[in-house]
Enzyme design. Sequence first.
Site, short mmCIF file in Angstrom:
data_model
loop_
_atom_site.label_atom_id
_atom_site.label_comp_id
_atom_site.label_asym_id
_atom_site.label_seq_id
_atom_site.Cartn_x
_atom_site.Cartn_y
_atom_site.Cartn_z
N LEU A 18 79.70 98.64 -16.42
CA LEU A 18 79.03 97.48 -15.83
C LEU A 18 79.48 96.19 -16.53
O LEU A 18 79.72 95.18 -15.88
CB LEU A 18 77.51 97.64 -15.94
CG LEU A 18 76.69 96.52 -15.30
CD1 LEU A 18 76.99 96.39 -13.80
CD2 LEU A 18 75.20 96.72 -15.52
N HIS A 651 71.24 83.58 -46.68
CA HIS A 651 71.36 82.85 -45.42
C HIS A 651 70.54 83.56 -44.36
O HIS A 651 70.52 84.78 -44.29
CB HIS A 651 72.82 82.76 -44.98
CG HIS A 651 72.98 82.38 -43.55
ND1 HIS A 651 72.74 81.10 -43.11
CD2 HIS A 651 73.29 83.11 -42.46
CE1 HIS A 651 72.92 81.08 -41.79
NE2 HIS A 651 73.25 82.27 -41.38
N HIS A 704 76.68 77.36 -32.49
CA HIS A 704 76.59 78.20 -31.29
C HIS A 704 77.11 77.49 -30.06
O HIS A 704 77.16 78.08 -28.98
CB HIS A 704 75.15 78.67 -31.08
CG HIS A 704 74.65 79.51 -32.21
ND1 HIS A 704 75.21 80.73 -32.51
CD2 HIS A 704 73.70 79.30 -33.14
CE1 HIS A 704 74.60 81.24 -33.57
NE2 HIS A 704 73.68 80.39 -33.97
N CYS A 736 75.43 78.37 -39.33
CA CYS A 736 75.76 79.80 -39.46
C CYS A 736 77.27 79.91 -39.65
O CYS A 736 77.95 78.89 -39.79
CB CYS A 736 75.29 80.54 -38.20
SG CYS A 736 75.30 82.35 -38.35
N1 GLN Z 1 78.30 85.28 -43.66
C1 GLN Z 1 78.17 85.55 -42.26
C2 GLN Z 1 79.13 84.66 -41.48
O1 GLN Z 1 79.37 83.58 -41.92
C3 GLN Z 1 76.76 85.27 -41.78
C4 GLN Z 1 76.61 85.56 -40.32
C5 GLN Z 1 75.19 85.54 -39.82
O2 GLN Z 1 74.32 84.98 -40.42
N2 GLN Z 1 74.95 86.12 -38.68
O3 GLN Z 1 79.60 85.05 -40.43
ZN ZN Z 2 73.52 83.02 -39.46
#
Ligand code: GLN
Ligand code: ZN
Length: 771
Positions: A18, A651, A704, A736
Amino acid sequence: MVIAANLGFPRIGVHRDLKKALESYWKGEMTEHTLKDVAKELRKTHWTMQHRAGIKHVPSGDFSFYDQVLDTIAMVGAVPERYGFKGEKVDLATYFAMARGVQNKKDQADAPAMEMTKWFDTNYHYIVPEFSAGQKFALASDKIFEEFKEAKLQGLHTRPVLLGPISFLQLGKMKGEAKSAISLLPELLPVYERVLKQLAALGADWVQIDEPCLVLDLPANVRDAYKPTYEALAAAAPALHIMLATYFGDLRDNLETAVALPTAGLHIDLVRAPEQLDKVLAKFPAKKSLSLGVVNGRNIWRADLDIAVKLVEKAAGKLGSEWVQVAPSCSLLHTPVDLDIEDKLDAELKGWLAFSKQKLAEVAVITKAVSEGQAAVKSELEAARKAQESRKASPRIHNPKVKDRVAKIDASMKNRKSAFKARIKKQQEALSLPLLPTTTIGSFPQTAEVREARASFKAGKSDAATYNKFLKEETARCIKYQEEINIDVLVHGEFERNDMVEYFGEQLSGFTFTKNAWVQSYGARCVKPPIIFGDVTREKPMTVEWSTYSQSLTKRHMKGMLTGPVTILQWSFVRDDQPRSETCRQIALAIRDEVADLEKAGIKIIQIDEAAIREGLPLRRADWKAYLDWAVESFRITASVAKDETQIHTHMCYSEFNDIIAAIADMDADVISIETSRSQMELLDAFVNFKYPNQIGPGVYDIHSPRVPNQGEMESLLRKALKVLSPEQIWVNPDCGLKTRGWAEVKPALVSMVAAAKKLRGELKDKKLAS
Ligand code: GLN
Ligand code: ZN
């Protein structure tokens, strides 16, 4: 006779058929007609599989092109205004517009996608229904009828599945209105009544209505809404039997409500909450069907059939066997499709597992054992017992050394030597970083080139030396680039990692990986979680070589980069033969050893990512503390081996921190980086209100989105942070990791980020001089 039932089947297909069809349709390479044919073929295959496995109540309507909540949005015509929906029936273009957004299409309005969030405590994401003031509903999709008819034409009489009206509203959001979504129930109910009437007219005798919200803490007005709602639904089509399905937990304070509803049946999850059987049986009315979820729909282990049979026999003894159904605990959406095609696993391991197809066979065996007596399925029960025994006794699973080490964890292993105030002084001396130090979260763009090099190495098309050389060059380039643009604390870029959990899982013992065990994460996106089957140990250092190589290329500080124990646990299929907390502590010890080795190798800053800590939160508030206690403890076990001088970072991705801020502070990382740019620093409030004592890097760059933010935007976000936090406390970083972005976006964004930090640094210095 006990009845074998299923609540839902994975729809992606055994080879992600799919996903592939959807992606080529979205690219314009497949017609709508062909896409619908692929879907029809998949449904047929899956219905046949379930029927052949011996399932009597086979679901229909559980198929979805994207998401079952989105299907419900379409069914009740709750299409938000921005999609310009005017027709009678929601077409595929509108459906996908809601799921994915539309941009610059001539016959459609420009509109961003609807919000997505996690489905209860799973890793599956659903589309969040959006309601507005004066929301109207109308039957706007025939999918549920069409799929029932389609199965019928194939000779299969199915049990259609609907997401119940109360859960549907509870999972949605009211936009720009103080009233809660549940106030829309009187508007919504007539659509459901119509659906039930029509299903009855088509000849359906059972319908499954899912109300998973019954396992949550519910406000009284929501709980009270169940009775009148189900009275109305039962009255709408008196001949139609409603199986009200609850899953993912214990009914607890909603038990009396659920049991007393005027539905023909109730499904309960006895995998997550076996203890609720007695309580349910004590209140269960006569002549009502009880469906027992005794096979785990959330994991990949073979069931202990003896335990399951006992539970079913108990219910059959009390209610009479014709009033009992046997089923998986929840929809099988959350498990892979078929173990038979897995050829990467060794026979012993494979013998311990069951995917969707195998789980339905287990349901059938349990059913038969209770209906016809255990002798009728003697060999199947025998085989299941053997699998349990082999797993229990296997030296591959049990490692006394690991168990012993976990048992000996003491306070000294869970606390840094000094408190933060003393540590940070020593760290500042050792690191001499400027005010507002800049850094990134770890990964740099995983370009097509990087992915191709990995694929070709994995396929045996290139040798280790070639691949290694490529990675080293890529890493060196990345480091040089960070130096050029003047980032203060560097990362190596994580080019050697495919995935932040898989990378560690592949090097730890106790983990295994499959070739095809995909589960849907959202829409066409699937994930292949590692399987943790045994005690976890670290055989040898996992990241030290990359870290020391990287550190050797620069005089600046290089962050060592690790994934934390809770995140590794959360994003894997975990053992069911010991508590999650125990497995988590084992992983914590393994990563702790890595921290120690990195430190020994001269790495002064170590980041331990805990991206998934918030999503592991239990569904019921009463269970939060127990979880947070061991989750935080696991992090502390990992981090506390570090000397005072070594700076520990963590993080976390997008999280609502308000509820858990005390636990986050308790993790006692020296620095935490979080995602804050989309919310314009709103998510920082939790830290400010709590007076979070340690250092924070509130993300200033939304990674993102392909959009490149400019210096001014990042400056103004930093100014916001500076208003509420002290300058000594703040780090400057993106939201991120950058792995999903391209270099063309990353370069200008990071240059601006460094410039923004410098500008504010200058202003802060001037202020000091002036005062
Ligand atoms: N150290 C990871 C990165 O930089 C952290 C990713 C995450 O927080 N999803 O990709
Ligand atoms: Zn992250």
